[in-house]
Enzyme design. Structure first.
Site, short mmCIF file in Angstrom:
data_model
loop_
_atom_site.label_atom_id
_atom_site.label_comp_id
_atom_site.label_asym_id
_atom_site.label_seq_id
_atom_site.Cartn_x
_atom_site.Cartn_y
_atom_site.Cartn_z
N CYS A 81 0.81 -1.21 0.00
CA CYS A 81 0.00 0.00 0.00
C CYS A 81 0.85 1.27 0.00
CB CYS A 81 -0.98 -0.06 1.17
SG CYS A 81 -2.43 0.97 0.89
N HIS A 179 -3.07 -5.56 1.71
CA HIS A 179 -2.39 -5.85 2.98
C HIS A 179 -2.49 -7.33 3.36
CE1 HIS A 179 -1.92 -1.60 4.20
NE2 HIS A 179 -3.04 -1.42 3.53
N GLU A 181 -0.67 -8.79 5.32
CA GLU A 181 -0.25 -8.92 6.74
C GLU A 181 -1.42 -8.85 7.70
OE1 GLU A 181 0.19 -6.36 4.81
OE2 GLU A 181 -0.10 -4.48 5.90
N1 GLN Z 1 -3.77 6.14 1.23
C1 GLN Z 1 -2.50 5.91 1.87
C2 GLN Z 1 -1.41 6.74 1.21
O1 GLN Z 1 -1.63 7.28 0.20
C3 GLN Z 1 -2.12 4.46 1.81
C4 GLN Z 1 -3.06 3.64 2.65
C5 GLN Z 1 -2.45 2.41 3.22
O2 GLN Z 1 -1.24 2.23 3.26
N2 GLN Z 1 -3.29 1.55 3.72
O3 GLN Z 1 -0.35 6.84 1.75
#
Ligand code: GLN
Length: 203
Positions: A81, A179, A181
């Site tokens: 992410c 994710h 994890e």
């Molecule tokens: N929206 C977040 C970002 O742009 C990422 C979200 C996440 O890591 N769950 O940093």
């Protein structure tokens, strides 16, 4: 399972979930908060969180350049992410002063799935893993462009975002919009550890 030492970038974000997953797999790990923590690790996980904050903290802590150098030198890395956003060469809908680690020749779009579907789950076909992988997306990015040499490993299977690329790999660098994890499914971490193992064998 492995003697690899894995670093987890720990300036902000979901560090504990990755620690727990690595504990489950019996893998030695350490938090990376300062440049000296990079010494001796065989791979690095970049967790989810807030990529703008992480970028700022990397700059403030003097980690940005050492990290860029380690990645350019071939350190295996896995970003989830916000970690994917940091690893990318280019991020859209990002703050103008946010920094990129330039380790993956992709363009990502932050918060790409829109406000209405802030968070959702899906079962994904993942290249190299047999049965579908459960995936949890939390204000996730998607990949809008992949450069040459970047493999697409998974896409969203159905719905309004069908076909969106959500997992990629380029050489030693792996990234997922979602994710693993938080699901208790350790297969993507094991996939990454196999990458680390191979890369160590080559040194
Ligand atoms: N929206 C977040 C970002 O742009 C990422 C979200 C996440 O890591 N769950 O940093």
């Amino acid at each position: 399972m492995t003697k690899a030492h894995i670093g987890i970038l720990a300036v902000q974000g979901g560090v504990r979930e990755h620690e727990r997953t690595l504990d489950q797999l019996g893998v030695i790990h350490r938090q990376v908060r300062r440049p000296e923590h990079l010494k001796g690790i065989d791979g690095l996980i970049l967790p989810g969180g807030e990529s703008t904050t992480m970028s700022r903290l990397l700059e403030l802590g003097g980690l940005l350049e050492p990290l860029r150098e380690a990645l350019a030198g071939g350190l295996p890395a896995y970003g989830t992410c916000a970690g994917m956003i940091l690893l990318a060469n280019e991020a859209l809908d990002h703050r103008a002063d946010a920094q990129q680690l330039n380790a993956l020749d992709i363009t990502v779009r932050r918060n790409a799935f829109g406000r209405q579907v802030d968070s959702f789950e899906a079962e994904l076909d993942f290249q190299g893993i047999e049965a579908p992988v459960p995936a949890v997306f939390i204000r996730a990015p998607w990949v809008e462009r992949v450069g040459e040499g970047v493999e697409k490993l998974a896409t969203v299977p159905a719905g309004p975002s069908e076909g969106a690329v959500v997992a990629v790999r380029q050489g030693n660098v792996l990234a997922t919009s979602f994710h693993p994890e938080v699901t208790g499914d350790t297969r993507i971490h094991r996939y990454f550890l196999a990458m680390v193992q191979k890369s160590t064998a080559r040194l």
